[in-house]
Design a protein around this motif. Sequence first.
Motif, PDB file in Angstrom:
ATOM      1  N   SER A   3       0.447  -1.469   0.036  1.00  0.00           N
ATOM      2  CA  SER A   3      -0.087   0.026   0.199  1.00  0.00           C
ATOM      3  C   SER A   3       0.895   1.598   0.433  1.00  0.00           C
ATOM      4  O   SER A   3       0.483   2.434  -0.820  1.00  0.00           O
ATOM      5  CB  SER A   3      -0.745  -0.487   1.148  1.00  0.00           C
ATOM      6  N   SER A   4       1.799   0.843   0.633  1.00  0.00           N
ATOM      7  CA  SER A   4       2.908   2.244   0.366  1.00  0.00           C
ATOM      8  C   SER A   4       3.488   2.816  -0.676  1.00  0.00           C
ATOM      9  O   SER A   4       3.716   3.773  -1.099  1.00  0.00           O
ATOM     10  CB  SER A   4       3.533   2.361   1.639  1.00  0.00           C
ATOM     11  N   THR A   5       3.722   1.536  -1.252  1.00  0.00           N
ATOM     12  CA  THR A   5       4.350   1.747  -2.614  1.00  0.00           C
ATOM     13  C   THR A   5       3.476   2.599  -3.451  1.00  0.00           C
ATOM     14  O   THR A   5       4.048   3.598  -4.328  1.00  0.00           O
ATOM     15  CB  THR A   5       4.866   0.390  -3.471  1.00  0.00           C
ATOM     16  N   VAL A   6       2.216   1.912  -3.399  1.00  0.00           N
ATOM     17  CA  VAL A   6       1.512   2.174  -4.341  1.00  0.00           C
ATOM     18  C   VAL A   6       0.702   3.816  -3.927  1.00  0.00           C
ATOM     19  O   VAL A   6       0.481   4.197  -4.741  1.00  0.00           O
ATOM     20  CB  VAL A   6       0.123   1.380  -4.222  1.00  0.00           C
ATOM     21  N   GLN A   7       1.093   4.413  -2.970  1.00  0.00           N
ATOM     22  CA  GLN A   7       0.246   5.562  -2.426  1.00  0.00           C
ATOM     23  C   GLN A   7       1.578   6.298  -3.088  1.00  0.00           C
ATOM     24  O   GLN A   7       1.213   7.394  -3.151  1.00  0.00           O
ATOM     25  CB  GLN A   7       0.015   5.681  -0.634  1.00  0.00           C
ATOM     26  N   SER A   8       2.915   6.202  -2.107  1.00  0.00           N
ATOM     27  CA  SER A   8       3.870   6.922  -3.172  1.00  0.00           C
ATOM     28  C   SER A   8       3.494   7.149  -4.497  1.00  0.00           C
ATOM     29  O   SER A   8       3.974   8.397  -5.438  1.00  0.00           O
ATOM     30  CB  SER A   8       5.589   6.389  -2.655  1.00  0.00           C
ATOM     31  N   GLN A   9       3.400   6.170  -5.414  1.00  0.00           N
ATOM     32  CA  GLN A   9       3.348   6.191  -6.333  1.00  0.00           C
ATOM     33  C   GLN A   9       2.053   6.900  -6.423  1.00  0.00           C
ATOM     34  O   GLN A   9       2.026   8.021  -8.330  1.00  0.00           O
ATOM     35  CB  GLN A   9       3.104   4.870  -7.863  1.00  0.00           C
ATOM     36  N   LEU A  72      -6.306   9.971  -2.248  1.00  0.00           N
ATOM     37  CA  LEU A  72      -5.004  10.555  -1.665  1.00  0.00           C
ATOM     38  C   LEU A  72      -5.091  11.118   0.044  1.00  0.00           C
ATOM     39  O   LEU A  72      -5.073  12.048   1.319  1.00  0.00           O
ATOM     40  CB  LEU A  72      -3.611  11.642  -1.929  1.00  0.00           C
ATOM     41  N   GLN A  73      -6.738  11.858  -0.341  1.00  0.00           N
ATOM     42  CA  GLN A  73      -7.143  13.133   0.842  1.00  0.00           C
ATOM     43  C   GLN A  73      -7.882  11.922   2.104  1.00  0.00           C
ATOM     44  O   GLN A  73      -8.056  12.763   3.047  1.00  0.00           O
ATOM     45  CB  GLN A  73      -8.495  14.282   0.514  1.00  0.00           C
ATOM     46  N   LYS A  74      -8.470  11.256   1.809  1.00  0.00           N
ATOM     47  CA  LYS A  74      -9.071   9.749   2.419  1.00  0.00           C
ATOM     48  C   LYS A  74      -8.522   9.344   3.910  1.00  0.00           C
ATOM     49  O   LYS A  74      -7.010   9.390   3.414  1.00  0.00           O
ATOM     50  CB  LYS A  74      -9.927   9.186   1.851  1.00  0.00           C
ATOM     51  N   ASN A  75      -8.843   9.337   5.081  1.00  0.00           N
ATOM     52  CA  ASN A  75      -7.862   8.965   5.660  1.00  0.00           C
ATOM     53  C   ASN A  75      -7.971   7.568   5.881  1.00  0.00           C
ATOM     54  O   ASN A  75      -6.555   7.175   5.405  1.00  0.00           O
ATOM     55  CB  ASN A  75      -8.820   8.622   6.736  1.00  0.00           C
ATOM     56  N   ASN A  76      -7.816   6.272   5.256  1.00  0.00           N
ATOM     57  CA  ASN A  76      -8.358   5.069   4.955  1.00  0.00           C
ATOM     58  C   ASN A  76      -7.564   4.692   3.438  1.00  0.00           C
ATOM     59  O   ASN A  76      -8.671   5.005   2.734  1.00  0.00           O
ATOM     60  CB  ASN A  76      -9.492   4.284   5.132  1.00  0.00           C
ATOM     61  N   PHE A  77      -6.390   4.682   3.343  1.00  0.00           N
ATOM     62  CA  PHE A  77      -5.452   4.714   1.779  1.00  0.00           C
ATOM     63  C   PHE A  77      -6.927   3.727   1.352  1.00  0.00           C
ATOM     64  O   PHE A  77      -5.676   2.224   1.852  1.00  0.00           O
ATOM     65  CB  PHE A  77      -4.338   4.526   1.652  1.00  0.00           C
ATOM     66  N   ASN A  78      -7.131   3.087   0.158  1.00  0.00           N
ATOM     67  CA  ASN A  78      -8.180   2.115  -0.756  1.00  0.00           C
ATOM     68  C   ASN A  78      -6.733   1.604  -1.959  1.00  0.00           C
ATOM     69  O   ASN A  78      -7.042   2.198  -3.045  1.00  0.00           O
ATOM     70  CB  ASN A  78      -9.262   2.111  -1.050  1.00  0.00           C
ATOM     71  N   LYS A  79      -5.883   0.975  -1.526  1.00  0.00           N
ATOM     72  CA  LYS A  79      -4.869   0.026  -2.396  1.00  0.00           C
ATOM     73  C   LYS A  79      -6.026  -0.286  -3.908  1.00  0.00           C
ATOM     74  O   LYS A  79      -5.272   0.254  -4.649  1.00  0.00           O
ATOM     75  CB  LYS A  79      -3.699  -0.897  -2.073  1.00  0.00           C
ATOM     76  N   GLU A  80      -6.732  -0.837  -3.396  1.00  0.00           N
ATOM     77  CA  GLU A  80      -6.900  -1.259  -4.743  1.00  0.00           C
ATOM     78  C   GLU A  80      -8.012  -0.233  -5.419  1.00  0.00           C
ATOM     79  O   GLU A  80      -7.263   0.040  -7.093  1.00  0.00           O
ATOM     80  CB  GLU A  80      -8.324  -2.244  -4.388  1.00  0.00           C
ATOM     81  N   ILE A  81      -8.528   0.526  -4.962  1.00  0.00           N
ATOM     82  CA  ILE A  81      -8.954   1.457  -5.849  1.00  0.00           C
ATOM     83  C   ILE A  81      -8.185   2.994  -6.414  1.00  0.00           C
ATOM     84  O   ILE A  81      -7.757   3.229  -7.440  1.00  0.00           O
ATOM     85  CB  ILE A  81      -9.704   3.194  -4.965  1.00  0.00           C
ATOM     86  N   ALA A  82      -6.770   2.591  -5.623  1.00  0.00           N
ATOM     87  CA  ALA A  82      -5.591   3.535  -6.281  1.00  0.00           C
ATOM     88  C   ALA A  82      -4.961   2.810  -7.366  1.00  0.00           C
ATOM     89  O   ALA A  82      -4.425   3.703  -8.395  1.00  0.00           O
ATOM     90  CB  ALA A  82      -4.776   3.679  -4.728  1.00  0.00           C
ATOM     91  N   GLU A  83      -5.196   1.147  -7.026  1.00  0.00           N
ATOM     92  CA  GLU A  83      -4.383   0.772  -8.128  1.00  0.00           C
ATOM     93  C   GLU A  83      -5.470   0.648  -9.563  1.00  0.00           C
ATOM     94  O   GLU A  83      -5.228   1.246 -11.021  1.00  0.00           O
ATOM     95  CB  GLU A  83      -4.552  -0.937  -7.961  1.00  0.00           C
ATOM     96  N   LYS A  84      -6.630   1.143  -9.607  1.00  0.00           N
ATOM     97  CA  LYS A  84      -7.227   1.163 -10.830  1.00  0.00           C
ATOM     98  C   LYS A  84      -7.485   2.098 -11.048  1.00  0.00           C
ATOM     99  O   LYS A  84      -7.373   2.963 -12.422  1.00  0.00           O
ATOM    100  CB  LYS A  84      -9.415   0.705  -9.990  1.00  0.00           C
ATOM    101  N   THR A  85      -6.882   3.034 -10.652  1.00  0.00           N
ATOM    102  CA  THR A  85      -7.472   4.687 -10.482  1.00  0.00           C
ATOM    103  C   THR A  85      -5.537   5.195 -11.635  1.00  0.00           C
ATOM    104  O   THR A  85      -5.986   6.132 -12.477  1.00  0.00           O
ATOM    105  CB  THR A  85      -7.130   5.608  -9.912  1.00  0.00           C
ATOM    106  N   LEU A  86      -4.712   4.186 -10.807  1.00  0.00           N
ATOM    107  CA  LEU A  86      -3.326   4.528 -11.813  1.00  0.00           C
ATOM    108  C   LEU A  86      -3.259   3.812 -12.731  1.00  0.00           C
ATOM    109  O   LEU A  86      -2.712   4.033 -13.881  1.00  0.00           O
ATOM    110  CB  LEU A  86      -2.123   3.871 -10.862  1.00  0.00           C
ATOM    111  N   TYR A  87      -4.521   3.046 -13.063  1.00  0.00           N
ATOM    112  CA  TYR A  87      -4.615   1.988 -14.718  1.00  0.00           C
ATOM    113  C   TYR A  87      -4.823   2.802 -15.585  1.00  0.00           C
ATOM    114  O   TYR A  87      -4.597   3.117 -16.358  1.00  0.00           O
ATOM    115  CB  TYR A  87      -5.662   0.341 -14.239  1.00  0.00           C
ATOM    116  N   ARG A  88      -6.203   3.687 -15.243  1.00  0.00           N
ATOM    117  CA  ARG A  88      -7.243   4.364 -15.554  1.00  0.00           C
ATOM    118  C   ARG A  88      -6.226   5.165 -16.240  1.00  0.00           C
ATOM    119  O   ARG A  88      -6.487   6.030 -17.838  1.00  0.00           O
ATOM    120  CB  ARG A  88      -8.652   5.259 -15.486  1.00  0.00           C
ATOM    121  N   ILE A  89      -5.468   6.279 -15.545  1.00  0.00           N
ATOM    122  CA  ILE A  89      -4.611   6.852 -15.904  1.00  0.00           C
ATOM    123  C   ILE A  89      -3.605   6.682 -16.530  1.00  0.00           C
ATOM    124  O   ILE A  89      -3.545   7.826 -17.638  1.00  0.00           O
ATOM    125  CB  ILE A  89      -3.306   8.080 -14.743  1.00  0.00           C
TER     126      ILE A  89
END
Length: 162
Positions: A3-9, A72-89
């Motif tokens: 999760s920390s790697t995805v968040q950093s990305q 990134l503003q949410k208190n609980n970082f959701n790795k799965e949503i972040a990965e889907k977002t990176l894919y869409r980006i």
Amino acid sequence: MESSTVQSQLVDVQNFLENTVSTLEVFLNETTMHELTQEKQGDETYYKGLLSTIRRLLVNSEYCLEECQIILQKNNFNKEIAEKTLYRIFHGCIEEFFTPRSDVWYEDSRSAYTGAHAIRFQKDAPDSVDRLLKSLEGNFQRMREELDYYENDYRTKMMQSN
């Protein structure tokens, strides 16, 4: 991936998108069709297509930036949503830069071997447009290489779920 790697990305992508949006906004706010035709005589319909594609790139970048900020503003970082977002980006922004739907420019795949800029125009383009795309190309290329993982990972996950 952790999760920390995805968040950093995601933070890295957010910074990239902030810079991209800023650069595109400045160009579009300061450039008119009249200026483009004064700069270089050419096909006005093609020039309108160039500006339209740049505007589309700006809108896509703004949308993707907003998605990054929300996650990134949410208190609980959701790795799965972040990965889907990176894919869409990767698809909606990065790949759209190199191969826009309008086909007013394209990526020369041989540029990787020659070290030249990858973006080639279908017709003669004004120097200001050429400079703009060249100024953005390096960062888009870097992001494409960094986000390629999400493209491959997402496809693998989709195949495994079938």
